[in-house]
Design a protein around this motif. Structure first.
Motif, PDB file in Angstrom:
ATOM      1  N   THR A 149       0.832  -1.201   0.000  1.00 54.30           N
ATOM      2  CA  THR A 149       0.000   0.000   0.000  1.00 54.30           C
ATOM      3  C   THR A 149       0.864   1.248   0.000  1.00 54.30           C
ATOM      4  O   THR A 149       0.552   2.246  -0.677  1.00 54.30           O
ATOM      5  N   ASP A 150       1.989   1.210   0.743  1.00 52.41           N
ATOM      6  CA  ASP A 150       2.897   2.343   0.787  1.00 52.41           C
ATOM      7  C   ASP A 150       3.509   2.604  -0.586  1.00 52.41           C
ATOM      8  O   ASP A 150       3.594   3.761  -1.036  1.00 52.41           O
ATOM      9  N   GLU A 151       3.887   1.538  -1.264  1.00 52.08           N
ATOM     10  CA  GLU A 151       4.482   1.703  -2.595  1.00 52.08           C
ATOM     11  C   GLU A 151       3.445   2.193  -3.604  1.00 52.08           C
ATOM     12  O   GLU A 151       3.750   3.049  -4.453  1.00 52.08           O
ATOM     13  N   GLN A 152       2.239   1.678  -3.535  1.00 53.45           N
ATOM     14  CA  GLN A 152       1.194   2.119  -4.462  1.00 53.45           C
ATOM     15  C   GLN A 152       0.817   3.573  -4.234  1.00 53.45           C
ATOM     16  O   GLN A 152       0.448   4.281  -5.176  1.00 53.45           O
ATOM     17  N   SER A 153       0.918   4.025  -2.986  1.00 55.57           N
ATOM     18  CA  SER A 153       0.593   5.419  -2.680  1.00 55.57           C
ATOM     19  C   SER A 153       1.753   6.352  -2.971  1.00 55.57           C
ATOM     20  O   SER A 153       1.572   7.576  -2.949  1.00 55.57           O
ATOM     21  N   GLY A 154       2.942   5.799  -3.215  1.00 51.91           N
ATOM     22  CA  GLY A 154       4.096   6.623  -3.513  1.00 51.91           C
ATOM     23  C   GLY A 154       4.625   7.383  -2.311  1.00 51.91           C
ATOM     24  O   GLY A 154       5.218   8.453  -2.474  1.00 51.91           O
ATOM     25  N   ILE A 155       4.413   6.847  -1.096  1.00 47.18           N
ATOM     26  CA  ILE A 155       4.835   7.550   0.116  1.00 47.18           C
ATOM     27  C   ILE A 155       6.258   7.153   0.481  1.00 47.18           C
ATOM     28  O   ILE A 155       7.143   7.994   0.625  1.00 47.18           O
ATOM     29  N   GLY A 156       6.512   5.852   0.688  1.00 49.32           N
ATOM     30  CA  GLY A 156       7.851   5.362   0.923  1.00 49.32           C
ATOM     31  C   GLY A 156       8.350   5.416   2.342  1.00 49.32           C
ATOM     32  O   GLY A 156       9.553   5.223   2.576  1.00 49.32           O
ATOM     33  N   VAL A 157       7.472   5.665   3.313  1.00 50.89           N
ATOM     34  CA  VAL A 157       7.939   5.766   4.704  1.00 50.89           C
ATOM     35  C   VAL A 157       7.152   4.885   5.668  1.00 50.89           C
ATOM     36  O   VAL A 157       7.545   4.744   6.827  1.00 50.89           O
ATOM     37  N   VAL A 158       6.066   4.319   5.255  1.00 48.24           N
ATOM     38  CA  VAL A 158       5.176   3.604   6.170  1.00 48.24           C
ATOM     39  C   VAL A 158       5.528   2.116   6.188  1.00 48.24           C
ATOM     40  O   VAL A 158       5.631   1.479   5.133  1.00 48.24           O
ATOM     41  N   ARG A 159       5.718   1.565   7.392  1.00 46.52           N
ATOM     42  CA  ARG A 159       5.938   0.147   7.586  1.00 46.52           C
ATOM     43  C   ARG A 159       5.070  -0.307   8.756  1.00 46.52           C
ATOM     44  O   ARG A 159       4.248   0.470   9.259  1.00 46.52           O
ATOM     45  N   ALA A 160       5.256  -1.529   9.262  1.00 45.16           N
ATOM     46  CA  ALA A 160       4.390  -2.044  10.320  1.00 45.16           C
ATOM     47  C   ALA A 160       5.197  -2.785  11.367  1.00 45.16           C
ATOM     48  O   ALA A 160       6.153  -3.505  11.050  1.00 45.16           O
ATOM     49  N   SER A 161       4.795  -2.599  12.627  1.00 43.08           N
ATOM     50  CA  SER A 161       5.322  -3.381  13.744  1.00 43.08           C
ATOM     51  C   SER A 161       4.164  -4.188  14.315  1.00 43.08           C
ATOM     52  O   SER A 161       3.080  -3.635  14.571  1.00 43.08           O
TER      53      SER A 161
END
Length: 358
Positions: A299-311
């Motif tokens: 989802t982060d890559e599709q949105s073009g953001i590049g900073v969101v990950r998950a813990s």
């Protein structure tokens, strides 16, 4: 004043519609029977014309040989008498027709009438009555179609009227029941993502634990607590609209990545939880966690953001958490252990109270 029809008004209206429809049906059915009689009468005339035509052909055949012998002349006279009898019967049918039709003059069926004139007469009679029969047949089909459609329309109208009248008595109760259902759904689901909220998650957890205690075999439950790393930067740099769109997209991906028996809930903000109602091993839970992390990355890559990950923190019942009511808190603690260990990963709750990170 605003007019509001009541059940009695609807009943009277439906009765009037029914009476009018029945009157129309009676008229159509009467016309159908009349057209069928005309059709049958035309058939009788055509049969009589066919018999007369056969007698005419017989007379014409004997006319060609009437001068060869007395026997042939006798056969010709007999054939002409048979033709005259057939024409008389035909004329009686045509001239007695209840509908307007061209009559057959008496001179046409005399024994001295020309065979050519008789052939022309029979041809005209057959053509006219065949057209009449076909027209009556088509009219019968059209009227039967009208009758069928009217019956269907009346039945549908009457049914709708009765259902409406009965429904008016229960309308208020249905409205209240619908509003109650909407309030209940809203109280158990997140308005933005449509996912169950914390209250719904805890209720489902209680139900799953109760069902597990009722089962004869050991029942295992697990909770995965998810926090989005770097999501605050999305709201700060791109705005809350972009953040909301991201949450909606990742929520959809979460739902599609877990099994139908698992429950995905939004706890609040950028925190989610997954209730796993049944599993075989920790490896299965680890695979679910990896799929959820992949959802965030995708989802982060599709949105073009590049900073969101998950813990993600993972807690299971009855081992190592012996009280299912502590599953959410235990999984939350394990999630924070992941954040302290570098984020973008998952960890299990260890028996000694420490989280085993992966």
């Amino acid at each position: 004043m605003r007019f509001r029809p009541g059940p009695a008004t609807l009943a009277v209206a439906s009765l009037l519609c029914l009476l009018i429809g029945l009157l129309y049906l009676a008229m159509q059915i009467r016309t159908v029977f009349s057209d069928q009689l005309k059709q049958e009468y035309a058939g009788l005339v055509l049969d009589a014309a066919a018999h007369a035509q056969s007698a005419l052909e017989q007379a014409g055949m004997w006319q060609q040989t009437s001068g060869e012998s007395p026997a042939a002349a006798l056969n010709y006279r007999r054939a002409r008498a048979e033709l005259a009898q057939r024409l008389t019967s035909l004329a009686a049918l045509v001239n007695a027709s209840p509908s307007t039709a061209p009559h057959i003059p008496p001179a046409a069926f005399g024994t001295d009438a020309s065979l050519d004139d008789t052939d022309t007469l029979l041809s005209n009679v057959s053509t006219y009555w065949r057209v009449q029969r076909d027209a009556d047949s088509a009219d019968v089909r059209v009227r039967i179609t009208h009758v069928a459609r009217t019956l269907i329309a009346l039945a549908a109208l009457l049914f709708c009227m009765l259902i409406t009248a009965l429904g008016m008595y229960a309308r208020r109760n249905r409205q209240l029941a619908g509003q109650s259902h909407e309030f209940e759904y809203a109280s158990l689901h997140d308005s933005m993502t449509g996912l169950p909220n914390r209250r719904k998650l805890l209720a489902e957890l209680d139900e799953a634990a109760t069902r597990g205690r009722a089962a004869s075999t050991a029942h295992r439950l697990a909770m995965l607590y998810i926090d989005l790393d770097g999501f605050k930067q999305v709201n700060d740099s791109l705005g809350h609209r972009a953040g909301d769109d991201f949450l909606i997209a990742v929520s959809k991906c979460f739902r599609e990545s877990v099994r139908k028996t698992d429950l995905v809930a939004r706890i609040g903000g950028d925190e989610f939880a997954v209730l796993v109602r049944t599993f075989a091993s920790d490896a299965e839970l680890a695979e679910i966690a990896r799929r959820l992390i992949a959802c965030v990355v995708r989802t982060d890559e599709q949105s073009g953001i590049g900073v969101v990950r998950a813990s993600i923190g993972i807690a299971s019942f009855p081992e190592p958490v012996d009280d299912y009511r502590r599953l959410v808190a235990a999984a939350d603690d394990a999630m924070y252990q992941v954040k302290r260990s570098g984020k973008n990963g998952y960890a299990f709750v260890a028996p000694a109270g420490r989280a085993a990170a992966s």
